[in-house]
Each structure stands twice: as structure tokens, then as C-alpha cells.
Design an enzyme around this catalytic site. Sequence first.
Site, PDB file in Angstrom:
ATOM      1  N   ARG A 108       0.834  -1.124   0.043  1.00  0.00           N
ATOM      2  CA  ARG A 108       0.010   0.043  -0.105  1.00  0.00           C
ATOM      3  C   ARG A 108       0.883   1.352   0.044  1.00  0.00           C
ATOM      4  O   ARG A 108       0.322   2.187   0.513  1.00  0.00           O
ATOM      5  CB  ARG A 108      -0.774   0.129   1.174  1.00  0.00           C
ATOM      6  CG  ARG A 108      -1.868  -1.107   1.395  1.00  0.00           C
ATOM      7  CD  ARG A 108      -3.088  -0.821   0.355  1.00  0.00           C
ATOM      8  NE  ARG A 108      -3.934  -1.510   0.511  1.00  0.00           N
ATOM      9  CZ  ARG A 108      -4.293  -2.807   0.312  1.00  0.00           C
ATOM     10  NH1 ARG A 108      -3.594  -3.611  -0.210  1.00  0.00           N
ATOM     11  NH2 ARG A 108      -5.830  -3.393   0.509  1.00  0.00           N
ATOM     12  N   SER A 129     -10.646  -0.414   4.043  1.00  0.00           N
ATOM     13  CA  SER A 129      -9.807  -0.736   5.164  1.00  0.00           C
ATOM     14  C   SER A 129      -9.311   0.617   5.951  1.00  0.00           C
ATOM     15  O   SER A 129      -8.479   1.169   5.256  1.00  0.00           O
ATOM     16  CB  SER A 129      -8.543  -1.682   4.850  1.00  0.00           C
ATOM     17  OG  SER A 129      -8.812  -2.898   4.323  1.00  0.00           O
ATOM     18  N   GLU A 163      -4.257   3.243   7.576  1.00  0.00           N
ATOM     19  CA  GLU A 163      -4.032   3.015   5.957  1.00  0.00           C
ATOM     20  C   GLU A 163      -4.753   4.298   5.375  1.00  0.00           C
ATOM     21  O   GLU A 163      -4.300   4.837   4.302  1.00  0.00           O
ATOM     22  CB  GLU A 163      -4.653   1.784   5.544  1.00  0.00           C
ATOM     23  CG  GLU A 163      -4.068   1.026   4.234  1.00  0.00           C
ATOM     24  CD  GLU A 163      -4.922   1.085   3.246  1.00  0.00           C
ATOM     25  OE1 GLU A 163      -4.450   1.514   2.062  1.00  0.00           O
ATOM     26  OE2 GLU A 163      -6.241   0.642   3.308  1.00  0.00           O
TER      27      GLU A 163
HETATM   28  N1  EPU Z   1     -10.968 -11.267  10.185  1.00  0.00           N
HETATM   29  C1  EPU Z   1     -11.519 -11.094  11.291  1.00  0.00           C
HETATM   30  N2  EPU Z   1     -12.608 -10.277  11.507  1.00  0.00           N
HETATM   31  C2  EPU Z   1     -13.089  -9.776  10.776  1.00  0.00           C
HETATM   32  C3  EPU Z   1     -12.600  -9.881   9.213  1.00  0.00           C
HETATM   33  C4  EPU Z   1     -11.348 -10.473   9.119  1.00  0.00           C
HETATM   34  O1  EPU Z   1     -11.198 -11.720  12.323  1.00  0.00           O
HETATM   35  O2  EPU Z   1     -14.096  -8.828  10.677  1.00  0.00           O
HETATM   36  C5  EPU Z   1      -9.668 -12.098   9.963  1.00  0.00           C
HETATM   37  C6  EPU Z   1      -9.879 -13.414   9.445  1.00  0.00           C
HETATM   38  O3  EPU Z   1      -8.834 -14.249  10.079  1.00  0.00           O
HETATM   39  C7  EPU Z   1      -9.180 -13.182   8.020  1.00  0.00           C
HETATM   40  C8  EPU Z   1      -8.038 -12.162   7.840  1.00  0.00           C
HETATM   41  O4  EPU Z   1      -8.756 -11.282   9.216  1.00  0.00           O
HETATM   42  O5  EPU Z   1      -8.957 -14.326   7.242  1.00  0.00           O
HETATM   43  C9  EPU Z   1      -8.163 -11.294   6.725  1.00  0.00           C
HETATM   44  O6  EPU Z   1      -9.293 -10.720   6.396  1.00  0.00           O
HETATM   45  P1  EPU Z   1      -9.405 -10.407   4.740  1.00  0.00           P
HETATM   46  O7  EPU Z   1      -9.032 -11.423   3.996  1.00  0.00           O
HETATM   47  O8  EPU Z   1     -10.842  -9.684   4.747  1.00  0.00           O
HETATM   48  O9  EPU Z   1      -8.415  -9.331   4.657  1.00  0.00           O
HETATM   49  P2  EPU Z   1      -8.045  -7.921   5.329  1.00  0.00           P
HETATM   50  O10 EPU Z   1      -6.437  -8.269   5.901  1.00  0.00           O
HETATM   51  O11 EPU Z   1      -8.869  -7.528   6.343  1.00  0.00           O
HETATM   52  C10 EPU Z   1      -7.122  -6.932   3.135  1.00  0.00           C
HETATM   53  C11 EPU Z   1      -7.100  -5.666   2.540  1.00  0.00           C
HETATM   54  C12 EPU Z   1      -8.384  -5.288   1.767  1.00  0.00           C
HETATM   55  C13 EPU Z   1      -8.556  -6.249   0.559  1.00  0.00           C
HETATM   56  C14 EPU Z   1      -8.678  -7.755   1.359  1.00  0.00           C
HETATM   57  C15 EPU Z   1      -8.627  -8.743   0.558  1.00  0.00           C
HETATM   58  C16 EPU Z   1      -5.584  -4.224   3.788  1.00  0.00           C
HETATM   59  C17 EPU Z   1      -5.224  -3.165   4.795  1.00  0.00           C
HETATM   60  N3  EPU Z   1      -6.689  -4.495   3.529  1.00  0.00           N
HETATM   61  O12 EPU Z   1      -7.896  -6.792   4.326  1.00  0.00           O
HETATM   62  O13 EPU Z   1      -8.341  -4.022   1.170  1.00  0.00           O
HETATM   63  O14 EPU Z   1      -9.816  -6.278   0.260  1.00  0.00           O
HETATM   64  O15 EPU Z   1      -7.275  -7.955   2.265  1.00  0.00           O
HETATM   65  O16 EPU Z   1      -7.457  -9.053  -0.270  1.00  0.00           O
HETATM   66  O17 EPU Z   1      -4.468  -4.657   3.327  1.00  0.00           O
HETATM   67  C18 EPU Z   1      -8.851  -1.877   1.405  1.00  0.00           C
HETATM   68  O18 EPU Z   1      -7.457  -1.433   1.242  1.00  0.00           O
HETATM   69  O19 EPU Z   1      -9.159  -0.678   1.482  1.00  0.00           O
HETATM   70  C19 EPU Z   1      -9.070  -3.138   1.407  1.00  0.00           C
HETATM   71  C20 EPU Z   1     -10.485  -3.438   1.634  1.00  0.00           C
END
Ligand code: EPU
Length: 343
Positions: free
Chosen positions: A162, A242, A339
Site C-alpha cells: 500500500r 480498510s 491506512e
Molecule cells: N478477520 C477477522 N474479523 C473480520 C474480518 C477479518 O477476524 O471482521 C480476519 C480473518 O482471520 C481473515 C483475516 O482477518 O482471514 C483477513 O481478512 P480479509 O481477507 O478480509 O483481509 P484483510 O487483511 O482484512 C485486506 C485488505 C483489503 C482487501 C482484502 C482482500 C488491507 C489493509 N486490507 O484486508 O483491502 O480487500 O485484504 O485482499 O490490506 C482496502 O485496502 O481498502 C481493502 C479493503
Amino acid sequence: MDKSMNCSLALMNTFGMKVSAGCVVEYDSIEELVEALGDGSLPRPFLHIGGGSNLLFTGDFPGTVLHSRIRFIQPVRLQDHVLVRVGSGVLWDDLCAWASDHSLWGLENLSLIPGEVGAAAVQNIGAYGVEAADVIETVECYDIKEKTMVSFKAAECGYSYRSSRFKEDWKGRYIVTAVSIRLTSDYSPRLEYGNIRSALTDRYGSFEVESGILTPSRLRDTVIAIRRDKLPDPSVMGSAGSFFRNPVVGREVYENVCRIYGGEAPHYDLPEGVKIPAAWLIDQCGWKGFSEGNAGVYEKQALVIVNRNGKASPDEILSLERRIVESVAARFGITLIPEVEHI
Ligand code: EPU
């Protein structure tokens, strides 16, 4: 070029903060951009925005907000790939749709990310195991200091999670005017992340290469369905996606998190440390679905702070941000870094 003095920014930030700018200039060409930058009558400082989808305006902005309406998509077919030169003001998802409509691989996993092409190259947007840096070939910019156009190869832009040099040591110097993206018609889906494979199987049954079932459009549709299920639609509920970055910590910090949790915490091992999902840390602190006044934490994704009814003030968002950071630090000893850029 359109110039509006004392202009509301409510429709120019997906968080829906009802703040205003001293002036907003929307330009349609590099010549108009140069003209605006040299116009001594415009209030300073300048702030360049894209779709306003990764910003939190913390109050009125006294200067001039610049926004690109340079919009074109110019493909050139080369030997083993297609190079697409795209204007900075093109909506990122319009580019993703264009690519899959032309059966070109590369952008499916980045479908439906709000924002525009110029900003995507600045902040290296990413989702489902792919980031913009994976497909960017060159970035064309106007150099404010030297008053000239420059073109950078992706390798020169210092892309990382990012981020890029445009957000760091180059901040304020360059304005992205066009980005060249490398796509291919060779079958090359990226299916490693999370539940992409199982979501495809649910929709299409067997989808491996021999079946010919998996196309860029079908992968795009699947990613869109996953996103719609997990993330708020900014046109319905304000947010900037995010809100925090996923922290990368040392192994001993990660082990401490596991001790506090009493089990194995979700994580990804990286060369530089252990990445822990910020969503999980926030969720563990009980914030998911929380509301206070007009601000809250999205029910389906704890990483997203929302403007529930369009009436949240910057202070309400900032206060919730502070409380979340404090509670995660108190429980796990990790300080979350936003972020979303605060203006
Ligand atoms: N999880 C929780 N609670 C929640 C949501 C997620 O415990 O409410 C845990 C789960 O273990 C899950 C893990 O967090 O496996 C990761 O969650 P997710 O796959 O939804 O991804 P993220 O790391 O929360 C990142 C990006 C998103 C992107 C998704 C999918 C960042 C800061 N965010 O989110 O990007 O869509 O991966 O690739 O890296 C954005 O940048 O605005 C954004 C939405």
C-alpha cells in the site's frame, strides 16, 4: 477545466465527510493541470485527490483540491502481452471491466476497488493476492519542481504494501497523469488468496484450465461477489475501505499475541516479520458492529470504519479511531497505523 471556489467536498470523498475546500479544480489535460498549478489566484496549498476513497478529511481544507479528468484507455498489442496506457482520471473499476470485456488477464482480483487509476499507482492498491505494482509497467507524471513530464518504470517507484515513493520521499513532487498496465490473453488467474477457489467452485463447479470455464470476466464476477458480501458499498454507506494497515511484527510479538489469545492467531509469514490481520485484532477487542453516534465499525469486516447514516463528523471518526487503536494496544501491545490518509 472547472473551477469552483468554496466548494463542498461531500461528494468527493467516499467517507462522506461534509467538509469544504477553498477551491476545487477539475482538469481535463496536462496543459490545464499546468495552468492551474501556475495560477497565483488559487488558494494554497494544493491537494491532489483521485476518487477520495482512501482519505479522511479531518476538517475544511483551506487550499485548492486538484482532480484529474484525463480519461482514455489506449491498448497496444505487443508480442506476448498487451500494454494499456490509461489516463489518471479513469475509474479503476472501469479499467478492470474493460480488461475482462477484452478477455485480458491481470486485473480481475482488483475488481471493484473504489478510486481512480492515478491514485492506484500512488498507493499501490491491492486485494486477493494481487497489487497494482504487479501489473504496472510505467507511470507518467508531471514534475512540479522541474516543470516537465517524466516517466518512471515500476521498479523505480519503490512499490511496497500500500505504498510507493509517491507517498514517501517523492510526496508532493509528482502528479500522475497516465499509467501503463501490462495485461495478457494467456490464461493466468491468481487464485491463491483466501476463499477465491472455493467461491469459484460454488459458482462454476470445476473450473480448471482444461474446462475453459474460467475467464477473466468470471473471475472478476466472483471477486465482485466476495467484495459485495464483505465490504460496504460506498454509495450506500460511507467508508474508506480498510481503515488500518495490517501490522507486520517480530516473531516474539506474534507469540505474545497467541499467548494472550490462548491459541494460534491468524498470520502470514513474511521475510520481514509476521503479518497479523488488523481486522482480527480489532474483532478480538469486540468492535465489530459497534456504533457510537453516527460512526461505527462495519458488521462484516472489523477493519472498516463507517459513516453509518452520512452524518458522521470527522471528530466522530477520529474519536472511534483513537479508541480502537488504544484498545488493541492495551490488549495486544500492537499500535495500529491507519491506512487511510488523514488530511
Ligand atoms: N478477520 C477477522 N474479523 C473480520 C474480518 C477479518 O477476524 O471482521 C480476519 C480473518 O482471520 C481473515 C483475516 O482477518 O482471514 C483477513 O481478512 P480479509 O481477507 O478480509 O483481509 P484483510 O487483511 O482484512 C485486506 C485488505 C483489503 C482487501 C482484502 C482482500 C488491507 C489493509 N486490507 O484486508 O483491502 O480487500 O485484504 O485482499 O490490506 C482496502 O485496502 O481498502 C481493502 C479493503
